[in-house]
Motif scaffolding. Sequence first.
Motif, PDB file in Angstrom:
ATOM      1  N   CYS A   1      38.843  47.406  33.785  1.00  0.00           N
ATOM      2  CA  CYS A   1      37.436  47.497  33.354  1.00  0.00           C
ATOM      3  C   CYS A   1      37.014  46.202  32.669  1.00  0.00           C
ATOM      4  O   CYS A   1      35.888  45.720  32.857  1.00  0.00           O
TER       5      CYS A   1
ATOM      6  N   LYS B   1      37.322  53.195  34.953  1.00  0.00           N
ATOM      7  CA  LYS B   1      37.171  53.935  33.701  1.00  0.00           C
ATOM      8  C   LYS B   1      37.635  55.376  33.887  1.00  0.00           C
ATOM      9  O   LYS B   1      38.313  55.942  33.022  1.00  0.00           O
TER      10      LYS B   1
ATOM     11  N   LYS C   1      33.898  49.512  38.291  1.00  0.00           N
ATOM     12  CA  LYS C   1      34.155  49.652  36.862  1.00  0.00           C
ATOM     13  C   LYS C   1      34.160  51.128  36.455  1.00  0.00           C
ATOM     14  O   LYS C   1      35.014  51.569  35.665  1.00  0.00           O
TER      15      LYS C   1
ATOM     16  N   LYS D   1      36.407  43.587  35.286  1.00  0.00           N
ATOM     17  CA  LYS D   1      35.163  43.838  36.019  1.00  0.00           C
ATOM     18  C   LYS D   1      33.949  43.491  35.171  1.00  0.00           C
ATOM     19  O   LYS D   1      32.919  43.046  35.691  1.00  0.00           O
ATOM     20  N   THR D   2      34.070  43.683  33.873  1.00  0.00           N
ATOM     21  CA  THR D   2      32.981  43.274  32.984  1.00  0.00           C
ATOM     22  C   THR D   2      32.788  41.766  33.054  1.00  0.00           C
ATOM     23  O   THR D   2      31.655  41.270  33.137  1.00  0.00           O
TER      24      THR D   2
ATOM     25  N   SER E   1      30.353  47.725  27.378  1.00  0.00           N
ATOM     26  CA  SER E   1      31.820  47.733  27.427  1.00  0.00           C
ATOM     27  C   SER E   1      32.458  47.873  26.056  1.00  0.00           C
ATOM     28  O   SER E   1      33.661  48.106  25.954  1.00  0.00           O
TER      29      SER E   1
END
Length: 296
Positions: free
Chosen positions: A194, A186, A182, A197-198, A221
């Motif tokens: 991202c 970013k 992540k 991945k969160t 996030s």
Amino acid sequence: MAAQKINEAHEHIAKAEKCLKTSLTKWKPDYDSAASEYAKAAVCFKNAKQYEQAKDAYLKEAEYHTENKTLFHAANTLVTLLFVLRQEQKKMPEAIQYIEKACMMYMENGTPDTAAMALDRAGKLIEPINLEKAVDLYQKAAGVFENEDRLRQAVELLGKASRLLVRLKRLDEAAVALQKEKNMYKEIENFPMCFKKTTAQVLIHLHRGDYVAADKCVRESYSLPGYSGSEDCVAMETLLQGYDEQDEDQVYRVCNSPLLKYMDNDVSTADPGSPGVQKNRTKTRNSAFRVYISSS
């Protein structure tokens, strides 16, 4: 045909040995020519399906390339061994050792990209046999690319390692790997990844029984451009709320939403761990989380 190829191989070995001899007028062995002859011998043995002899010939070729200080060619030869030794599954661990040695040679030669690609290739071949070693190889390859500031290549390999860590149920390590992914996404400003991945982080943390960590991932996030109010964000907020309130129906709806249900599959299922959510979990497989770690 096989006998003919074996005879040809021995003829090339004889020529190689002649190249290595010295005399009053020839002070140094001709390592380059010897390596070339052993390469031809190896191909003959391979065509005759004499894989052990082919391996020995390739090792001799690599040895003489090393003596000749042509490390790139020596490394290439060791990589070739991978495709010889994979004929027998039990030989794969030995083949991987040669790949790792080749990697060091590529690095010493100043060609780290080739080293990383060789590790990636080895990871793909060992994956069906040994997931733990595949994780190690993918992580090493990612490290090489990261050191070269090639984050797009590095993060792709980290993704492969993360998926396998999930499959191996090494979830603490998977959570760490996901955070690193992540951070890289970013850095290269790939914010949609991202978001994905969160989502993966939330699912992993909930499977670990760590609601606080899952909630923290979503809150952190919010600083990502476009995340707050996005489909990913709303789904994870709804999931966390359902989990916190032990609302099985709400968790069920999120887990069966297109966002999770139809993600490209390298999938591990994980139930939430909350007593309220676990109720009637055998009713349908869809009451479980579908945990996906994307490699794209």
